[in-house]
Motif scaffolding. Structure first.
Motif, PDB file in Angstrom:
ATOM      1  N   MET A   1       0.842  -1.194   0.000  1.00 47.97           N
ATOM      2  CA  MET A   1       0.000   0.000   0.000  1.00 47.97           C
ATOM      3  C   MET A   1       0.879   1.246   0.000  1.00 47.97           C
ATOM      4  SD  MET A   1      -2.759   1.184   2.862  1.00 47.97           S
ATOM      5  CE  MET A   1      -3.733   2.661   2.651  1.00 47.97           C
ATOM      6  N   VAL A   2       0.706   2.101  -0.988  1.00 47.21           N
ATOM      7  CA  VAL A   2       1.493   3.328  -1.104  1.00 47.21           C
ATOM      8  C   VAL A   2       0.646   4.512  -0.653  1.00 47.21           C
ATOM      9  CG1 VAL A   2       2.736   4.856  -2.650  1.00 47.21           C
ATOM     10  CG2 VAL A   2       2.859   2.382  -2.987  1.00 47.21           C
ATOM     11  N   ILE A   3       1.169   5.295   0.269  1.00 42.55           N
ATOM     12  CA  ILE A   3       0.463   6.457   0.796  1.00 42.55           C
ATOM     13  C   ILE A   3       1.087   7.713   0.194  1.00 42.55           C
ATOM     14  CG2 ILE A   3      -0.170   7.724   2.875  1.00 42.55           C
ATOM     15  CD1 ILE A   3       0.204   5.055   4.413  1.00 42.55           C
ATOM     16  N   ASP A   4       0.283   8.533  -0.455  1.00 39.30           N
ATOM     17  CA  ASP A   4       0.787   9.766  -1.052  1.00 39.30           C
ATOM     18  C   ASP A   4       1.310  10.700   0.029  1.00 39.30           C
ATOM     19  OD1 ASP A   4       0.126   8.945  -3.598  1.00 39.30           O
ATOM     20  OD2 ASP A   4      -1.847   9.901  -3.582  1.00 39.30           O
ATOM     21  N   ARG A   5       2.498  11.245  -0.195  1.00 36.55           N
ATOM     22  CA  ARG A   5       3.108  12.157   0.773  1.00 36.55           C
ATOM     23  C   ARG A   5       2.998  13.595   0.291  1.00 36.55           C
ATOM     24  NH1 ARG A   5       5.823   9.380   4.763  1.00 36.55           N
ATOM     25  NH2 ARG A   5       5.259  11.296   5.859  1.00 36.55           N
ATOM     26  N   SER A   6       2.610  14.456   1.187  1.00 34.10           N
ATOM     27  CA  SER A   6       2.370  15.859   0.850  1.00 34.10           C
ATOM     28  C   SER A   6       3.641  16.597   0.450  1.00 34.10           C
ATOM     29  CB  SER A   6       1.710  16.575   2.035  1.00 34.10           C
ATOM     30  OG  SER A   6       0.458  16.009   2.332  1.00 34.10           O
ATOM     31  N   ILE A   7       4.772  16.074   0.830  1.00 34.15           N
ATOM     32  CA  ILE A   7       6.034  16.738   0.537  1.00 34.15           C
ATOM     33  C   ILE A   7       6.459  16.574  -0.924  1.00 34.15           C
ATOM     34  CG2 ILE A   7       7.646  14.834   1.017  1.00 34.15           C
ATOM     35  CD1 ILE A   7       9.345  16.800   2.621  1.00 34.15           C
ATOM     36  N   LYS A   8       5.886  15.607  -1.624  1.00 32.17           N
ATOM     37  CA  LYS A   8       6.349  15.258  -2.971  1.00 32.17           C
ATOM     38  C   LYS A   8       6.240  16.413  -3.979  1.00 32.17           C
ATOM     39  CE  LYS A   8       6.308  11.658  -6.495  1.00 32.17           C
ATOM     40  NZ  LYS A   8       6.230  12.590  -7.638  1.00 32.17           N
ATOM     41  N   PRO A   9       5.130  17.174  -4.035  1.00 33.84           N
ATOM     42  CA  PRO A   9       5.081  18.292  -4.988  1.00 33.84           C
ATOM     43  C   PRO A   9       6.193  19.317  -4.770  1.00 33.84           C
ATOM     44  CG  PRO A   9       2.883  17.774  -4.213  1.00 33.84           C
ATOM     45  CD  PRO A   9       3.831  16.979  -3.363  1.00 33.84           C
ATOM     46  N   THR A  10       6.515  19.588  -3.499  1.00 33.92           N
ATOM     47  CA  THR A  10       7.611  20.511  -3.200  1.00 33.92           C
ATOM     48  C   THR A  10       8.938  19.917  -3.642  1.00 33.92           C
ATOM     49  OG1 THR A  10       6.381  21.305  -1.274  1.00 33.92           O
ATOM     50  CG2 THR A  10       8.706  21.878  -1.391  1.00 33.92           C
ATOM     51  N   LEU A  11       9.096  18.623  -3.402  1.00 35.68           N
ATOM     52  CA  LEU A  11      10.309  17.916  -3.813  1.00 35.68           C
ATOM     53  C   LEU A  11      10.468  17.959  -5.336  1.00 35.68           C
ATOM     54  CD1 LEU A  11      12.645  16.113  -2.761  1.00 35.68           C
ATOM     55  CD2 LEU A  11      11.134  14.151  -3.061  1.00 35.68           C
ATOM     56  N   ASP A  12       9.390  17.712  -6.061  1.00 40.10           N
ATOM     57  CA  ASP A  12       9.430  17.733  -7.531  1.00 40.10           C
ATOM     58  C   ASP A  12       9.791  19.121  -8.058  1.00 40.10           C
ATOM     59  OD1 ASP A  12       8.690  15.087  -7.558  1.00 40.10           O
ATOM     60  OD2 ASP A  12       6.560  15.488  -7.865  1.00 40.10           O
ATOM     61  N   LYS A  13       9.352  20.137  -7.354  1.00 43.29           N
ATOM     62  CA  LYS A  13       9.612  21.516  -7.782  1.00 43.29           C
ATOM     63  C   LYS A  13      11.064  21.920  -7.564  1.00 43.29           C
ATOM     64  CE  LYS A  13       8.055  26.257  -6.894  1.00 43.29           C
ATOM     65  NZ  LYS A  13       7.128  27.106  -6.074  1.00 43.29           N
TER      66      LYS A  13
END
Length: 398
Positions: A1-13
Motif C-alpha cells: 500500500m502506497v500512501i501519497d506524501r504531501s512533501i512530494k510536490p515541493t520535492l518535484d519543484k
C-alpha cells in the motif's frame, strides 16, 4: 500500500535546482519509499548492507564511479558512510547534474552538520516526519476518534500493514537504541538511556526542567543535556520554545517537551490500548503533542521553517501554541474534550485583551468533529486542524 506524501510536490519543484537532495527524518518515516517513488530511474543503494558499506568505506571514489549512471543515485542511510560526502562534492562540482544524488539519513546528529558543511550551496534538505493528519485524511486512513490516532501514532508502516502495535513500538525502540544510539560514543549505558527516554515521555507537554530530569534518571546535568540534544537530532522529541514578546508581564522562558510521534510516547508510558489511553492522566498532554507535532509536519512538507511557540506568564495564563505567520501571531488552544465548554475560551479571551487583537483570529482545536464560530475564536475539529497552517479558505474569517 502506497500512501501519497504531501512533501512530494515541493520535492518535484525543487529537484531541478540542486544537484543533491537530502531527505532526513526518523527511521520508518517513509524516506526510502518516497525517494524510490520520486526518483524511480535512479539506482538505489542501501548503505545499511554491510558489504556495500565496506566497499564505500574502502574506496569511496571507485564506489561512486562504479555506480555512475545517466539518471542518478539514491544513497540510503548516508550516515553510515559520511566520508562519501566529500567525494560527492567533488563529483557535483565537476558535473552538477540536477537531482543526481539523493541522500537519506535517520540520524540528523551524524549527517546534518556534515551535509551542511560539505555540500553547502549544492544541497536541498527536506525533513520527512511520520504521516500528517492531512495525509491520513486524503488516504482515507484517519481514525474515527483522536484517541485512536494518539495511540496508534503516524508511522506509515502501521497503516500499510496489519502490525501488532505494542510489539512494533517495542522493536522500534530497541532498533533505535541498538543501531542509532550505540553509534554515539557519549551514550555508553543503553539501559539508563532507555529509562531517560521513558522519563521524557512522562513529561510530554510540561515545562522542561533538565535538573530534575537528570536527578530522576541518576545522571549529571551535562549528560542529560547531551541526551536531550540526541533525542531532538534523531527526531524523537522536540522542544517548543516560549514566545518572548513582552506584554508588560513576566514571561516563562523555559521550553516545553513534546514527542513527534504519540504512538511511541504511549508505548514508552506503558499504554497498551485505546481504552487505557482514554482514562490516562497523560491523555490531554498527548493530544496536545499530536496537534502541535502535526503543525511541524505541515511546515516541513512545504519545505518551510516552522515558527511555532507557546506563551505563558507568571500568573499561569497560557496559550498552547502560537503560530507566527506574516508578522502576526495566531493563538491556538488545544483541548482533548469532545464537548465545547465555555471555559475553553478563557485563555484565548485573556490573550486577545492583552495583545489587543481581534478574537476572530483565535483558534480552539478540540476532539469533536464540528467546526463553529464563537465570539472568542473559531472552533476547529482535530481532523481539520491542519487548515490553520495550510490557510484553508473555509476557516478564514469572511
Amino acid at each position: 500500500m502506497v500512501i501519497d506524501r504531501s512533501i512530494k510536490p515541493t520535492l518535484d519543484k525543487i529537484v531541478a535546482q540542486f544537484p543533491v537532495i537530502a531527505l532526513l527524518g526518523p527511521r520508518q518515516s517513509g524516506k526510502t519509499t518516497l525517494a524510490q517513488l520520486a526518483f524511480a530511474n535512479h539506482t538505489y543503494i542501501s548503505l545499511e548492507d554491510l558489504d556495500v558499506r565496506a566497499q564505500a568505506l574502502e574506496d569511496p571514489r571507485e564506489f561512486l564511479e562504479f555506480h555512475k549512471n545517466s539518471y542518478g543515485l539514491i544513497l540510503d542511510e548516508i550516515q553510515n558512510v559520511p566520508t562519501l560526502l566529500s567525494y560527492i562534492q567533488t563529483q557535483v562540482d565537476q558535473e552538477r547534474k540536477p537531482g543526481y544524488f539523493v541522500l537519506t539519513g535517520s540520524q540528523n546528529f551524524l549527517v546534518n552538520q556534515s551535509i551542511s558543511q560539505t555540500l553547502a550551496g549544492r544541497v536541498a534538505i527536506f525533513t520527512l516526519l511520520p504521516l500528517s493528519i492531512s495525509e491520513l485524511r486524503k488516504g482515507n486512513l484517519l481514525p474515527h476518534n483522536i484517541e485512536e490516532l494518539v495511540y496508534k501514532g503516524c508511522y506509515p508502516g502501521l497503516y500499510a500493514y496489519h502490525l501488532d502495535l505494542p510489539i512494533w513500538y517495542s522493536s522500534y525502540t530497541l532498533t533505535y537504541l541498538e543501531r542509532d544510539v550505540r553509534q554515539v560514543a557519549t551514550v555508553k549505558d543503553l539501559t539508563t538511556f532507555q529509562l531517560f527516554i521513558k522519563l521524557c515521555a512522562g513529561r510530554v507537554g510540561q515545562l522542561l526542567n533538565v535538573s530534575t530530569l537528570a536527578s530522576d534518571c541518576g545522571i549529571n546535568l551535562k549528560t542529560a543535556q547531551g541526551w536531550l540534544s540526541l533525542l531532538q537530532a534523531s527526531y524523537i522529541i522536540f522542544l517548543l520554545q516560549p514566545h518572548y514578546k513582552n506584554f508588560n508581564k513576566r514571561l516563562v522562558k523555559t521550553p516545553k517537551l513534546y514527542f513527534y510521534d504519540t504512538g511511541l510516547a504511549c508505548s514508552l508510558l506503558g499504554i497498551t490500548s485505546v481504552d487505557q489511553l482514554k482514562t490516562h492522566y497523560m491523555r490531554g498532554s498527548l493530544v496536545e503533542s499530536l496537534i502541535i507535532s502535526n503543525f511541524f509536519k505541515e511546515y516541513y512538507n512545504k519545505a518551510q521553517i516552522p515558527h511555532l511557540y507557546f506563551w505563558r506568564d507568571n500568573h499561569g495564563h497560557e496559550i498552547d501554541c502560537l503560530v507566527e505567520q506574516g508578522g502576526k501571531l495566531i493563538p491556538i488552544e488545544i483541548k482533548s474534550g469532545r464537548t465545547i465548554a465555555t471555559d475553553y475560551f478563557s485563555e484565548l479571551a485573556y490573550w486577545s485583551k492583552l495583545a489587543d487583537t481581534d478574537p476572530v483570529n483565535n483558534y480552539l482545536v478540540y476532539a469533536g468533529i464540528e467546526g463553529q464560530k464563537r465570539k472568542n475564536g473559531q472552533v476547529i475539529s482535530w481532523k481539520d486542524s491542519d487548515a490553520i497552517i495550510l490557510q484553508d479558505s473555509m476557516f478564514k474569517p469572511s
